[in-house]
Design a protein around this motif. Structure first.
Motif, short mmCIF file in Angstrom:
data_model
loop_
_atom_site.label_atom_id
_atom_site.label_comp_id
_atom_site.label_asym_id
_atom_site.label_seq_id
_atom_site.Cartn_x
_atom_site.Cartn_y
_atom_site.Cartn_z
N ASP A 48 19.67 12.50 38.37
CA ASP A 48 19.64 11.03 38.44
C ASP A 48 18.62 10.56 39.47
O ASP A 48 17.86 9.62 39.23
CB ASP A 48 21.02 10.49 38.83
CG ASP A 48 22.06 10.67 37.76
OD1 ASP A 48 21.69 10.85 36.58
OD2 ASP A 48 23.26 10.64 38.09
N ALA A 49 18.63 11.22 40.63
CA ALA A 49 17.71 10.83 41.70
C ALA A 49 16.26 11.04 41.29
O ALA A 49 15.39 10.19 41.53
CB ALA A 49 18.03 11.61 42.97
N ALA A 50 15.98 12.20 40.66
CA ALA A 50 14.62 12.48 40.23
C ALA A 50 14.18 11.51 39.14
O ALA A 50 13.02 11.07 39.10
CB ALA A 50 14.53 13.93 39.72
N LYS A 51 15.10 11.15 38.25
CA LYS A 51 14.79 10.20 37.17
C LYS A 51 14.44 8.83 37.75
O LYS A 51 13.48 8.18 37.32
CB LYS A 51 15.98 10.09 36.23
CG LYS A 51 15.77 9.13 35.07
CD LYS A 51 17.01 9.07 34.19
CE LYS A 51 16.85 8.06 33.06
NZ LYS A 51 18.08 7.97 32.22
N PHE A 52 15.20 8.38 38.75
CA PHE A 52 14.90 7.09 39.37
C PHE A 52 13.53 7.13 40.05
O PHE A 52 12.73 6.19 39.93
CB PHE A 52 15.97 6.71 40.39
CG PHE A 52 15.64 5.45 41.15
CD1 PHE A 52 15.96 4.21 40.63
CD2 PHE A 52 14.96 5.51 42.36
CE1 PHE A 52 15.62 3.04 41.30
CE2 PHE A 52 14.63 4.35 43.04
CZ PHE A 52 14.96 3.12 42.51
N HIS A 53 13.27 8.22 40.77
CA HIS A 53 11.99 8.31 41.48
C HIS A 53 10.81 8.26 40.52
O HIS A 53 9.82 7.57 40.77
CB HIS A 53 11.94 9.60 42.30
CG HIS A 53 10.65 9.80 43.03
ND1 HIS A 53 10.21 8.94 44.00
CD2 HIS A 53 9.68 10.74 42.89
CE1 HIS A 53 9.04 9.35 44.45
NE2 HIS A 53 8.69 10.43 43.79
N GLU A 54 10.93 8.99 39.41
CA GLU A 54 9.87 8.97 38.41
C GLU A 54 9.67 7.57 37.85
O GLU A 54 8.53 7.10 37.67
CB GLU A 54 10.19 9.95 37.28
CG GLU A 54 9.12 10.00 36.20
CD GLU A 54 9.45 10.96 35.08
OE1 GLU A 54 8.54 11.29 34.29
OE2 GLU A 54 10.62 11.39 34.98
N ALA A 55 10.77 6.87 37.57
CA ALA A 55 10.68 5.51 37.05
C ALA A 55 10.03 4.58 38.06
O ALA A 55 9.25 3.68 37.69
CB ALA A 55 12.08 5.00 36.68
N MET A 56 10.34 4.77 39.35
CA MET A 56 9.76 3.93 40.40
C MET A 56 8.25 4.14 40.48
O MET A 56 7.46 3.17 40.54
CB MET A 56 10.42 4.25 41.74
CG MET A 56 9.89 3.41 42.89
SD MET A 56 10.34 4.09 44.50
CE MET A 56 9.23 5.50 44.61
N VAL A 57 7.80 5.39 40.50
CA VAL A 57 6.37 5.68 40.57
C VAL A 57 5.67 5.16 39.33
O VAL A 57 4.58 4.56 39.41
CB VAL A 57 6.14 7.18 40.76
CG1 VAL A 57 4.64 7.50 40.70
CG2 VAL A 57 6.71 7.66 42.09
N ASN A 58 6.27 5.37 38.17
CA ASN A 58 5.67 4.86 36.92
C ASN A 58 5.53 3.35 36.94
O ASN A 58 4.54 2.80 36.44
CB ASN A 58 6.51 5.29 35.72
CG ASN A 58 6.36 6.77 35.40
OD1 ASN A 58 5.43 7.42 35.87
ND2 ASN A 58 7.27 7.30 34.61
N ALA A 59 6.52 2.65 37.50
CA ALA A 59 6.45 1.19 37.57
C ALA A 59 5.27 0.74 38.42
O ALA A 59 4.57 -0.23 38.08
CB ALA A 59 7.76 0.64 38.15
N CYS A 60 5.02 1.45 39.53
CA CYS A 60 3.88 1.10 40.39
C CYS A 60 2.56 1.36 39.68
O CYS A 60 1.62 0.54 39.75
CB CYS A 60 3.95 1.90 41.69
SG CYS A 60 5.34 1.47 42.77
N ILE A 61 2.46 2.51 39.00
CA ILE A 61 1.21 2.84 38.29
C ILE A 61 0.99 1.85 37.14
O ILE A 61 -0.14 1.40 36.90
CB ILE A 61 1.28 4.28 37.76
CG1 ILE A 61 1.33 5.27 38.95
CG2 ILE A 61 0.09 4.60 36.88
CD1 ILE A 61 1.54 6.71 38.54
N ARG A 62 2.04 1.50 36.42
CA ARG A 62 1.93 0.56 35.31
C ARG A 62 1.42 -0.80 35.81
O ARG A 62 0.52 -1.41 35.19
CB ARG A 62 3.28 0.41 34.63
CG ARG A 62 3.26 -0.46 33.37
CD ARG A 62 4.67 -0.65 32.82
NE ARG A 62 5.29 0.63 32.51
CZ ARG A 62 6.36 1.12 33.15
NH1 ARG A 62 6.92 0.44 34.14
NH2 ARG A 62 6.88 2.27 32.80
#
Length: 444
Positions: A152-166
């Motif tokens: 769960d934690a890794a999934k949230f972190h990936e989503a957070m980084v992707n949101a910044c890149i997007r």
């Protein structure tokens, strides 16, 4: 009051379900002491391949901790500590046959690795922890994220980084919800995550995402239904924590009851809508649903197994339970032991001593919880809490460096229980060296 407890013979089968802080500590200590010699046949059933101390999950989610430096591989750890690791998730129990039923284990592509299996036991210990309780709130399962595991934690972190890149890459203006995070629940997990995210999101942007303005575009909102954050702490420390969060730019909304989670935000019961690209549910806990009245064992309204002071379940002397999934009487108070990491650690140590007593034919002793207070880490900024009970014979509000040292000491006790002093010391030194030579925020 004491209980005679089950009499243990050579080769007695002990099955521990749940490899969290308490379950893994107990399996490790029993394996080291009795597993190698065959006095006890110790098995640990756990659905994950690796273990991470649960209070660290918010750091993984925020990207401020490298999970690989802190995780324990169950298969390797069991080999070195004299117990068996059996991968899978408990789904049922047959008390008459003394068997635990375990679901098939599937890989990431859905292929079966192990079939549905059953494991026999002479003594069973259930320590599967807790999970978030969404109270049936609409939209949580569809659009919300939780922090119950390292995945769960890794999934949230990936989503957070992707949101910044997007946001950096798009040519159109940001939508109202973009780069907004709503955290529902201002207990320890919610508050700690909010503080960590303030720093780590800005560091992610600083790595070259210069089209994102962190002060203007990034926003974290912390929602709490009660009238203050950290309701389990004294009001002064709640106020101090809220002041610190406000200083970081975190929006704190108390008396904010969530009506539903939307695809692009959170709707409150007063009609307000909080825009958010990422929504984290961190409010309320319960034990796993499958425990509810499992094979006739007594459970409470949040599915916790009801246990006696000996940690034995009320309807089966051969089944013990502890940690967040157990409702254990707090001797001397009209309450149950709170679901905290320190409680699971104390109960694991107590139960280890009781196995020694059972092997010696001695009666079981009652578990007496010693409350050393609560501590909440606000990342690099502060740690606050109250130390109490047996530690100082009263209650003391602590903040800053001393509180942070006490917070870290809880994790060190966990590492010592798993690895012993030599390896725990070497691992700590290695992390200090690595931290000085690597980026502060992980981007993978």
């Amino acid at each position: 009051m004491t209980d005679a407890g089950p009499r243990l013979e050579h080769g007695h089968r002990v099955v521990i379900v749940g490899g969290g802080a308490g379950g893994l500590e107990l399996a490790t200590r029993l394996g080291d002491k009795f597993g190698r010699s065959g006095v006890l046949d110790v098995s640990l059933i756990e659905r994950s391949r690796t273990h991470v101390w649960k209070p660290k999950l918010h750091e993984i989610a925020a990207g401020s901790m490298d999970m690989s430096a802190h995780e324990v591989n169950y298969l390797a750890h069991s080999h070195w500590h004299g117990f068996h690791y059996r991968i899978g998730e408990m789904i049922g129990l047959d008390r008459a046959r003394r068997e635990v039923h375990v679901a098939p284990y599937l890989d990431s592509e859905g292929r079966e690795v192990t079939p549905e299996r059953s494991f026999g036991y002479d003594t069973l210990v259930i320590a599967i922890g807790s999970q978030s309780n969404d109270f049936g709130t609409p939209g949580v399962k569809e659009f919300g994220m939780k922090l119950e595991s390292q995945d769960d934690a890794a999934k949230f972190h990936e989503a957070m980084v992707n949101a910044c890149i997007r946001a950096h890459a798009q040519q159109t203006p940001l939508r109202p919800e973009q780069l907004k995070v709503a955290i529902i629940g201002a207990g320890a997990t919610g508050v700690e995550l909010a503080a960590e995210l303030h720093r780590t999101t800005r560091e992610v942007v600083a790595y070259g995402l210069d089209r994102v303005d962190p002060d203007k575009d990034l926003k974290v909102t912390l929602l709490e239904a009660a009238d203050r954050i950290l309701p389990s702490l004294p009001p002064r420390l709640s106020a101090a924590s809220e002041e610190l969060l406000a200083g970081l730019g975190v929006q704190v909304l108390t008396r904010a009851k969530v009506a539903q989670v939307l695809r692009d935000g959170v709707e409150l019961d007063d009609g307000r809508v909080i825009p958010a690209e990422l929504v984290v549910w961190a409010a309320g806990v319960k034990a796993a649903d499958f425990l509810k009245d499992i094979d006739g064992l007594e459970t409470n309204r949040i599915n916790q197994l009801v246990v006696r002071p000996t940690l034995q379940t009320t309807r089966d002397d051969n089944i013990f339970s502890f940690g967040d999934c157990a409702a254990c009487p707090w001797i001397g108070r009209d309450a149950i032991v709170p679901p905290r990491a320190q409680a699971a650690h104390q109960q694991a140590s107590h139960l280890y001593a009781q196995f020694k007593r059972m092997l010696a034919g001695k009666p079981l002793q009652d578990f007496q919880y010693r409350d050393f207070g609560s501590l909440v880490s606000l990342g690099e900024y502060s740690t606050v809490g109250n130390m109490m009970g047996g530690l100082i014979g009263g209650s003391l509000m602590v903040e800053g460096l001393f509180a942070r040292m006490m917070y870290l000491s809880l994790y060190k006790m966990h590492e010592l229980a798993l690895h012993g002093p030599a390896k725990a010391t070497l691992d700590t030194m290695a992390r200090i060296i690595t931290r000085r030579t690597e980026p502060h925020v992980k981007l993978h």
